[in-house]
Design a protein around this motif. Structure first.
Motif, PDB file in Angstrom:
ATOM      1  N   GLY A 106       0.809  -1.215   0.000  1.00  0.00           N
ATOM      2  CA  GLY A 106       0.000   0.000   0.000  1.00  0.00           C
ATOM      3  C   GLY A 106       0.837   1.257   0.000  1.00  0.00           C
ATOM      4  O   GLY A 106       0.395   2.311   0.430  1.00  0.00           O
ATOM      5  N   GLY A 107       2.086   1.130  -0.458  1.00  0.00           N
ATOM      6  CA  GLY A 107       2.837   2.362  -0.671  1.00  0.00           C
ATOM      7  C   GLY A 107       3.719   2.783   0.478  1.00  0.00           C
ATOM      8  O   GLY A 107       4.520   3.691   0.351  1.00  0.00           O
ATOM      9  N   VAL A 108       3.589   2.126   1.624  1.00  0.00           N
ATOM     10  CA  VAL A 108       4.402   2.553   2.765  1.00  0.00           C
ATOM     11  C   VAL A 108       5.823   2.015   2.640  1.00  0.00           C
ATOM     12  O   VAL A 108       6.790   2.753   2.728  1.00  0.00           O
ATOM     13  N   ASP A 109       5.924   0.725   2.437  1.00  0.00           N
ATOM     14  CA  ASP A 109       7.256   0.100   2.368  1.00  0.00           C
ATOM     15  C   ASP A 109       7.713  -0.028   0.920  1.00  0.00           C
ATOM     16  O   ASP A 109       6.895  -0.163   0.009  1.00  0.00           O
ATOM     17  N   ASP A 110       9.028  -0.016   0.736  1.00  0.00           N
ATOM     18  CA  ASP A 110       9.617  -0.314  -0.579  1.00  0.00           C
ATOM     19  C   ASP A 110       9.585  -1.821  -0.751  1.00  0.00           C
ATOM     20  O   ASP A 110      10.507  -2.526  -0.329  1.00  0.00           O
ATOM     21  N   VAL A 111       8.481  -2.310  -1.336  1.00  0.00           N
ATOM     22  CA  VAL A 111       8.257  -3.755  -1.377  1.00  0.00           C
ATOM     23  C   VAL A 111       9.405  -4.472  -2.067  1.00  0.00           C
ATOM     24  O   VAL A 111       9.962  -5.443  -1.543  1.00  0.00           O
ATOM     25  N   ALA A 115      11.894  -7.038  -0.358  1.00  0.00           N
ATOM     26  CA  ALA A 115      11.842  -8.436  -0.823  1.00  0.00           C
ATOM     27  C   ALA A 115      13.248  -8.962  -1.091  1.00  0.00           C
ATOM     28  O   ALA A 115      13.567 -10.110  -0.784  1.00  0.00           O
ATOM     29  N   GLU A 116      14.096  -8.092  -1.633  1.00  0.00           N
ATOM     30  CA  GLU A 116      15.468  -8.522  -1.940  1.00  0.00           C
ATOM     31  C   GLU A 116      16.262  -8.837  -0.669  1.00  0.00           C
ATOM     32  O   GLU A 116      17.198  -9.635  -0.686  1.00  0.00           O
ATOM     33  N   ALA A 121      13.586 -16.306   2.583  1.00  0.00           N
ATOM     34  CA  ALA A 121      12.239 -16.486   3.160  1.00  0.00           C
ATOM     35  C   ALA A 121      11.462 -17.486   2.320  1.00  0.00           C
ATOM     36  O   ALA A 121      11.590 -17.513   1.091  1.00  0.00           O
ATOM     37  N   ARG A 122      10.664 -18.333   2.972  1.00  0.00           N
ATOM     38  CA  ARG A 122       9.843 -19.305   2.229  1.00  0.00           C
ATOM     39  C   ARG A 122       8.714 -18.611   1.487  1.00  0.00           C
ATOM     40  O   ARG A 122       8.154 -19.156   0.532  1.00  0.00           O
ATOM     41  N   GLY A 149       7.555 -10.125 -10.068  1.00  0.00           N
ATOM     42  CA  GLY A 149       8.881 -10.714  -9.971  1.00  0.00           C
ATOM     43  C   GLY A 149       9.598 -10.459  -8.661  1.00  0.00           C
ATOM     44  O   GLY A 149      10.774 -10.101  -8.633  1.00  0.00           O
ATOM     45  N   LEU A 150       8.890 -10.653  -7.552  1.00  0.00           N
ATOM     46  CA  LEU A 150       9.536 -10.431  -6.246  1.00  0.00           C
ATOM     47  C   LEU A 150      10.499 -11.558  -5.887  1.00  0.00           C
ATOM     48  O   LEU A 150      11.227 -11.477  -4.899  1.00  0.00           O
ATOM     49  N   GLY A 151      10.436 -12.646  -6.640  1.00  0.00           N
ATOM     50  CA  GLY A 151      11.438 -13.686  -6.421  1.00  0.00           C
ATOM     51  C   GLY A 151      11.122 -14.677  -5.323  1.00  0.00           C
ATOM     52  O   GLY A 151      11.871 -15.613  -5.072  1.00  0.00           O
TER      53      GLY A 151
END
Ligand SMILES: O=C(O)c1ccccc1NCC(=O)[C@H](O)[C@H](O)COP(=O)(O)O
Length: 208
Positions: A106-111, A115-116, A121-122, A149-151
């Motif tokens: 929702g725009g708060v975190d740099d997703v 993620a990188e 993480a599973r 493509g968050l991987g």
């Protein structure tokens, strides 16, 4: 591939039974004292003693002292840890258990940036964080701005329920969905019919 389902904030044996009966793949136990869904380790262990095979117990923590996490793990047979705060990747992997990392969408975190950080993480759980509340809010975020493509397998959470989970699946095609408020008739009290309808709507989303 069918969308997997985690039903979170389980506190009662009847709710655990409803989730299992409805076909949930995982159940979430909240070990976060500031949550109304918080459960003590002894009660959680008693609940899980009734859990049949092939349903994954997930333990949720938020900014917990590492010793608390280890204490819970000593008492409660969790298969997956879910970290819902600003925990570092080193912290998350320090317990030697599979983990899932929640990221505020929702725009708060740099997703993508976050993620990188959690490459081992599973899964990554994208959750709304309405007005700074980290989770369990019952509020959805805008699904249109989820980076591709968050991987890592993506778990969609935040404000899902029987009325919107089919649309969410058709729009996002997540690896899994996660729900708490949307299947409750009162805070922390799951509703049998809402759980069953939610699962039916997940299946409908998979079929369309
Ligand atoms: O469930 C809570 O009470 C909670 C409190 C603080 C941080 C996280 C919390 N829950 C995490 C979950 O995985 C929830 O299932 C997720 O946030 C979705 O909740 P909801 O919007 O109520 O479906």
């Amino acid at each position: 591939m069918r969308t997997r389902v985690k039903i979170c904030g389980i506190m009662r044996e009847a709710d655990l039974s409803d989730a299992v009966e409805a076909g949930a793949d995982a159940i979430g136990l909240v070990f976060y004292a500031r949550s109304s869904r918080n459960i003590e380790p002894q009660a959680a262990a008693a609940l899980l003693a009734t859990l049949p095979a092939f349903v994954m117990p997930v333990g949720l923590f938020l900014g917990a002292d590492p010793e608390w996490v280890r204490e819970v793990l000593r008492q409660v047979p969790l298969d997956l840890l879910q970290f819902h705060g600003r925990e570092s990747a080193d912290y998350c992997r320090s317990f030697g258990r599979p983990y899932m990392k929640a990221i505020g969408a929702g725009g708060v975190d740099d997703v993508r940036g976050l993620a990188e950080k959690y490459g081992d993480a599973r899964a990554l759980l994208l959750d709304g964080n309405e007005h700074g509340k980290p989770g369990g809010t019952g509020h959805a975020f805008d699904w249109n701005h989820i980076p591709a493509g968050l991987g890592r397998p993506l778990v969609l959470a935040g404000g899902l329920g029987p009325d919107n989970v089919c649309e969410a699946i058709r729009k996002v095609r997540p690896y899994a969905v996660d729900v708490s408020s949307g299947v409750e008739s009162a805070l922390g009290i799951k509703n049998t019919q809402l759980i069953q309808t939610f699962m039916n709507e997940v299946r409908r989303g998979d079929s369309e």
